[in-house]
Scaffold this motif. Structure first.
Motif, PDB file in Angstrom:
ATOM      1  N   ASP A  46       0.846  -1.192   0.000  1.00 17.26           N
ATOM      2  CA  ASP A  46       0.000   0.000   0.000  1.00 17.26           C
ATOM      3  C   ASP A  46       0.881   1.241   0.000  1.00 17.26           C
ATOM      4  N   ASP A  48       2.272  -2.077   4.708  1.00 17.03           N
ATOM      5  CA  ASP A  48       0.881  -1.867   5.109  1.00 17.03           C
ATOM      6  C   ASP A  48       0.458  -0.407   5.016  1.00 17.03           C
ATOM      7  N   ARG A  57       6.511   0.983   5.241  1.00 20.24           N
ATOM      8  CA  ARG A  57       6.082  -0.388   5.524  1.00 20.24           C
ATOM      9  C   ARG A  57       5.055  -0.788   4.460  1.00 20.24           C
ATOM     10  N   ASN A  90       1.412   3.550  12.324  1.00 21.10           N
ATOM     11  CA  ASN A  90       0.453   2.756  11.559  1.00 21.10           C
ATOM     12  C   ASN A  90      -0.382   3.639  10.640  1.00 21.10           C
TER      13      ASN A  90
END
Length: 172
Positions: A71, A110, A108, A129
């Motif tokens: 992503d 994600d 990352r 995150n």
């Protein structure tokens, strides 16, 4: 005899150093000048600007940036990572300049951002995150028993305390 050289602080040529010591030994001349002192105009580039530039580059990554379906970095993860870096620089940078620099600032798959501090025996990998939360993997290999702690959603206070522990206990 007067010694002339480049000025340490202004960069000017042929600046006379008031504290110069000149000694001659046969055909050779040795000039010793005081060790340069960093002034506000000669401080090394701050690590924070380099880290924020890395985040700017990471923010430009698109979908599948790793060719494995990753992503793109979320704007929230970029914002959280930027805030974390700024806080670490503000709180620890003046006391522990070298040690407060992260070793890694990376995307990352994600959509999050990973920032790592420290080397063996104590290190921490913090991840911002995509949802805006912070997580980490903390490793402490000091002593007889190694400590590994992984948290997927941590408080800012907890993350900053562990970064401080790493920054102020690990010498590189």
């Amino acid at each position: 005899m007067l010694a002339f050289a480049n000025s340490y602080t202004s960069g000017a040529l042929n600046t006379q150093f008031s504290g110069s010591v000149v000694a001659t030994a046969g055909p050779k001349t040795h000039a010793a000048t005081p060790k340069p002192t960093l002034t506000s105009g000669t401080l090394p580039e701050s690590w924070i600007q380099r880290a924020l530039d890395q985040l700017d580059d990471i923010a430009k990554l698109g979908p599948d940036w790793d060719s494995y379906g990753a992503d793109p970095p979320s704007s929230l993860a970029i914002t959280i990572a930027s805030e974390l870096l700024l806080i670490v620089n503000q709180k620890f940078g003046k006391l522990a300049y070298e040690e407060s620099q992260p070793q890694i600032v990376a995307p990352r798959p994600d959509g999050g951002i990973q920032i790592e501090w420290g080397t063996r025996p104590v290190e921490i990998a913090v991840h911002a995150n995509p949802s805006g939360s912070l997580g980490y993997l903390y490793i402490n290999r000091q002593g007889d028993i190694s400590e590994y702690k992984e948290v997927s959603s941590a408080s800012w206070s907890e993350v900053l305390q562990l970064i401080a522990k790493v920054v102020f206990t690990v010498s590189r």
